[in-house]
Design an enzyme around this catalytic site. Structure first.
Site, PDB file in Angstrom:
ATOM      1  N   GLY A  70     -53.915  79.923  50.896  1.00  0.00           N
ATOM      2  CA  GLY A  70     -53.077  79.878  49.707  1.00  0.00           C
ATOM      3  C   GLY A  70     -52.826  78.474  49.189  1.00  0.00           C
ATOM      4  O   GLY A  70     -52.415  77.588  49.933  1.00  0.00           O
ATOM      5  N   ASP A 117     -56.650  75.932  54.938  1.00  0.00           N
ATOM      6  CA  ASP A 117     -55.679  76.983  54.648  1.00  0.00           C
ATOM      7  C   ASP A 117     -56.219  77.804  53.478  1.00  0.00           C
ATOM      8  O   ASP A 117     -57.175  77.399  52.809  1.00  0.00           O
ATOM      9  CB  ASP A 117     -54.334  76.325  54.297  1.00  0.00           C
ATOM     10  CG  ASP A 117     -53.250  77.318  53.920  1.00  0.00           C
ATOM     11  OD1 ASP A 117     -53.228  78.428  54.496  1.00  0.00           O
ATOM     12  OD2 ASP A 117     -52.427  76.993  53.045  1.00  0.00           O
ATOM     13  N   ASP A 172     -51.307  73.153  52.272  1.00  0.00           N
ATOM     14  CA  ASP A 172     -50.375  72.767  51.204  1.00  0.00           C
ATOM     15  C   ASP A 172     -48.930  72.689  51.690  1.00  0.00           C
ATOM     16  O   ASP A 172     -48.029  72.379  50.903  1.00  0.00           O
ATOM     17  CB  ASP A 172     -50.463  73.741  50.027  1.00  0.00           C
ATOM     18  CG  ASP A 172     -49.943  75.132  50.382  1.00  0.00           C
ATOM     19  OD1 ASP A 172     -50.270  75.612  51.491  1.00  0.00           O
ATOM     20  OD2 ASP A 172     -49.218  75.731  49.565  1.00  0.00           O
TER      21      ASP A 172
END
Length: 199
Positions: free
Chosen positions: A8, A6, A166
Site C-alpha cells: 500500500g 510494501d 510508507d
C-alpha cells in the site's frame, strides 16, 4: 540483493478516506464523525495477524465506531481503499529481477483485502518472486520477527537487504535490525532511489 517492497502506497495507491466515504454513504453517518472515530487499534492489528476472522473484525469496528452496517456493506467499503497501481514501481521490480536480484512483497494485510487486490492488480504477482502477507505469517510489521523470517526464508543477510515502506514505524523496525530501509513519501521516492542503479 534482496529487495522488499510494501504494497500500500508503495506499489498500489491506497486511500482510507475512500473507505470512510463508502461507509458514510451506506450508514448516513457523517464522514467527519467517521474520521474522528476510525483508528487502527487492536482489532485492526489482530485482523492483520489473522488472529480474528473478517466477521469478528467487522463487528469490532462497527461497534467501536457506532456504525450500523451489514457485513456486506462493511466489506464493500473496506475494498474501496485501493486506488490504482503504480506502474513505474512494477517496472523497477521487473528490472531488478532481470538483473538477478530477488524481489519480494511484504504487506500488513488481511483476508478481506487479499480476496480483492490480487485479482485487481495481477501485475504485482508477476513482478514479485514471492509475496509475504501478515495474516498468513501470524505477525505484522514493525515486529522484528517478520523481517527476520522473510530474510531467513529468502536466504539473505540484513546487509544484503533493502526495504521500502510508507510507514515510519515499519522503517524504524527494519533499521533496528540493520536493514537498509527507505521511507516512501511520494510516487517519486522509488524511481529517484533507483535512477542511478538501473540506468
Amino acid at each position: 540483493m534482496l529487495y522488499i517492497f510494501d504494497l500500500g502506497n508503495v506499489i498500489v495507491d491506497i486511500d482510507f478516506n475512500r473507505v470512510l466515504g463508502a461507509w458514510s454513504d451506506f450508514s448516513r453517518v457523517p464522514l467527519a464523525t467517521l474520521k474522528q472515530s476510525f483508528n487502527m487499534g487492536e482489532p485492526f492489528h489482530q485482523h492483520e495477524r489473522g488472529e480474528i476472522s473478517d466477521e469478528e473484525f467487522a463487528k469490532a469496528l462497527c461497534e467501536e465506531m457506532d456504525l450500523p452496517l451489514s457485513y456486506e456493506q462493511f466489506s464493500t467499503g473496506w475494498q474501496a481503499v485501493f486506488v490504482a497501481l503504480r506502474p513505474e514501481v512494477i517496472d523497477i521490480m521487473q528490472k531488478l529481477r532481470e538483473q538477478g536480484h530477488r524481489v519480494v512483497v511484504l504487506s500488513n494485510t488481511n483476508r478481506l483485502h487479499t480476496t480483492y487486490w490480487p485479482e485487481q492488480y495481477p501485475e504485482v504477482h508477476v513482478a514479485a518472486d514471492n509475496i509475504y502477507l501478515s495474516q498468513e505469517m501470524g505477525m505484522r510489521k514493525p515486529e522484528s520477527r517478520i523481517y527476520q523470517q522473510v530474510i531467513a526464508l529468502e536466504g539473505f543477510s540484513v546487509g544484503d537487504t533493502v526495504f521500502f515502506d510508507d510507514n515510519a514505524d515499519n522503517i524504524a523496525g527494519a533499521e533496528q535490525l540493520g536493514i537498509t530501509a527507505i521511507l516512501v513519501t511520494s510516487k517519486a521516492t522509488i524511481p529517484d532511489y533507483f535512477s542511478k542503479q538501473l540506468c
